[in-house]
Design an enzyme around this catalytic site. Structure first.
Site, short mmCIF file in Angstrom:
data_model
loop_
_atom_site.label_atom_id
_atom_site.label_comp_id
_atom_site.label_asym_id
_atom_site.label_seq_id
_atom_site.Cartn_x
_atom_site.Cartn_y
_atom_site.Cartn_z
N GLY A 53 -3.82 4.61 -11.06
CA GLY A 53 -4.80 4.85 -12.09
C GLY A 53 -4.87 6.30 -12.52
N SER A 54 -5.33 6.53 -13.74
CA SER A 54 -5.55 7.89 -14.23
C SER A 54 -6.82 8.47 -13.60
CB SER A 54 -5.69 7.88 -15.75
OG SER A 54 -4.53 7.40 -16.36
N GLY A 55 -6.98 9.78 -13.76
CA GLY A 55 -8.17 10.45 -13.25
C GLY A 55 -7.93 11.23 -11.99
N HIS A 56 -6.69 11.16 -11.44
CA HIS A 56 -6.37 11.83 -10.17
C HIS A 56 -5.31 12.91 -10.35
CE1 HIS A 56 -8.67 8.69 -8.29
NE2 HIS A 56 -7.90 7.77 -8.83
N ASP A 109 -3.65 -2.08 -7.26
CA ASP A 109 -2.28 -1.57 -7.27
C ASP A 109 -1.34 -2.49 -6.49
OD1 ASP A 109 -2.49 1.21 -8.61
OD2 ASP A 109 -4.10 1.26 -7.14
N HIS A 218 -11.49 7.68 -4.75
CA HIS A 218 -12.40 7.45 -5.86
C HIS A 218 -13.84 7.81 -5.50
CE1 HIS A 218 -9.06 4.52 -6.22
NE2 HIS A 218 -9.06 4.93 -7.47
#
Length: 332
Positions: A53-56, A109, A218
């Site tokens: 996922g994006s954001g990391h 994932d 997260h």
């Protein structure tokens, strides 16, 4: 939390467009989707796909390059990539010698990469999925299959990228991945949450003067909330936990990563790195390499994680091989 964006619906697309433009000499979009970014030149070898996922950022897209991954498949904010995008990434890097996919141990994932693997098998492509599960706070040693993947992804990507680069077969890459899995441990501490840039919601809540001990990528809850204390004391507690996981191995040479989660300053991270090395030193470990910086973040989350990997001769050689990407460099 203030964010400089255009539209919440276009955050990932705008970010990826800027990323590829900034690295256009070495990277390109897939011809089929902008959620897949590929090296412009892919060698005749086992392909390496990474994703999540994006954001990391810079995980995962910052680690596509020489001696690292060949392609990255990107999900939406804190969400797994789709199976079709994963298949596209696999097909982009396949050179007939198989493809390895590396990702963290999160249910979305795992499910989607397994589906991507099945779709690839239907097209005659041999795919091996490698799940990173290094977070010692998320499950006991006896339940290691349930552990989360955090900043240890970087070591798996680096070492398997090198193995692929020198011509190891897909079977040999998988054997090396199992060595990394046995040797890699991480734990993190959160001081303040990161916020979701789409809805502005924080990942968790903390009272003033408290830290989340053992949190996930997260902001998932850790072992417990504790009062914030000094770098010395936090480092000592974390290193003792990591050493308890590594105890029993004959290897005493390690590499460590002090990873900022998004907003922790380099000043703080270097103070922590100094304390962490001293704790390993007094415990009889030889720290041959330290990585310090933001490698696996959650937006503006405050805090840090420590990863450690035991190095035998093969892993040490692969780790020390040259690697260059937009957000990682390892010299020869």
């Amino acid at each position: 939390m203030k964010k400089i964006i255009n539209s919440p619906d276009k955050i990932v697309e705008d970010m990826l467009q800027g990323f590829v433009k900034a690295n256009k000499r070495i990277l390109r979009f897939s011809r089929h989707t902008t959620k897949v970014i590929v090296k412009k030149e892919i060698e005749d070898k086992v392909g390496v796909v990474i994703g999540g996922g994006s954001g990391h950022e810079p995980l995962f897209m910052g680690y596509v390059g020489e001696g690292l991954a060949d392609a990255v498949v990107v999900g939406n904010i804190f969400a797994a990539p789709t199976p079709n995008a994963i298949l596209t990434a696999i097909k982009e890097v396949d050179r007939g010698k198989g493809v390895i996919c590396i990702f963290g141990n999160y249910s979305g994932d795992v499910l989607n990469f397994e589906m991507g693997k099945d779709l690839a098998a239907m097209e005659g492509i041999d795919v091996t999925n490698i799940v990173v599960k290094d977070d010692v706070a998320s499950a006991s040693k006896n339940e290691k299959k349930s552990r989360r993947g955090i900043a240890g992804d970087l070591y798996m990507i680096k070492i398997l990228g090198a193995a692929s680069q020198i011509g190891k077969s897909i079977e040999e890459c998988f054997d090396i991945a199992k060595q990394v899995d046995r040797s890699l441990v991480s734990i993190g501490v959160g001081l303040s949450p990161g916020t979701n840039p789409v809805n502005g919601e924080p990942g968790f809540y903390l009272e003033d003067g408290e830290m989340e001990f053992g949190l996930g990528i997260h902001g998932e809850s850790g072992i417990e909330q504790r009062p914030i204390t000094t770098s010395n004391e936090i480092s000592k507690t974390l290193v003792e936990l990591l050493i308890s996981e590594m105890r029993g191995s004959m290897a005493k040479e390690i590499a460590i990563c002090v990873n900022g989660l998004g907003s922790t300053t380099l000043m703080e991270l270097y103070i922590i790195a100094n304390d962490v090395q001293e704790e390993f030193d007094v415990s009889g470990y030889n720290v041959s390499d330290i990585l310090v910086g933001n490698f696996c973040t959650t937006q503006e989350m405050g805090g840090f994680s420590i990863s450690a990997i035991l190095l035998n001769e093969e892993l040490k050689t692969l780790f020390n091989m040259k690697a260059i990407s937009s957000h990682f460099y390892k010299g020869v």
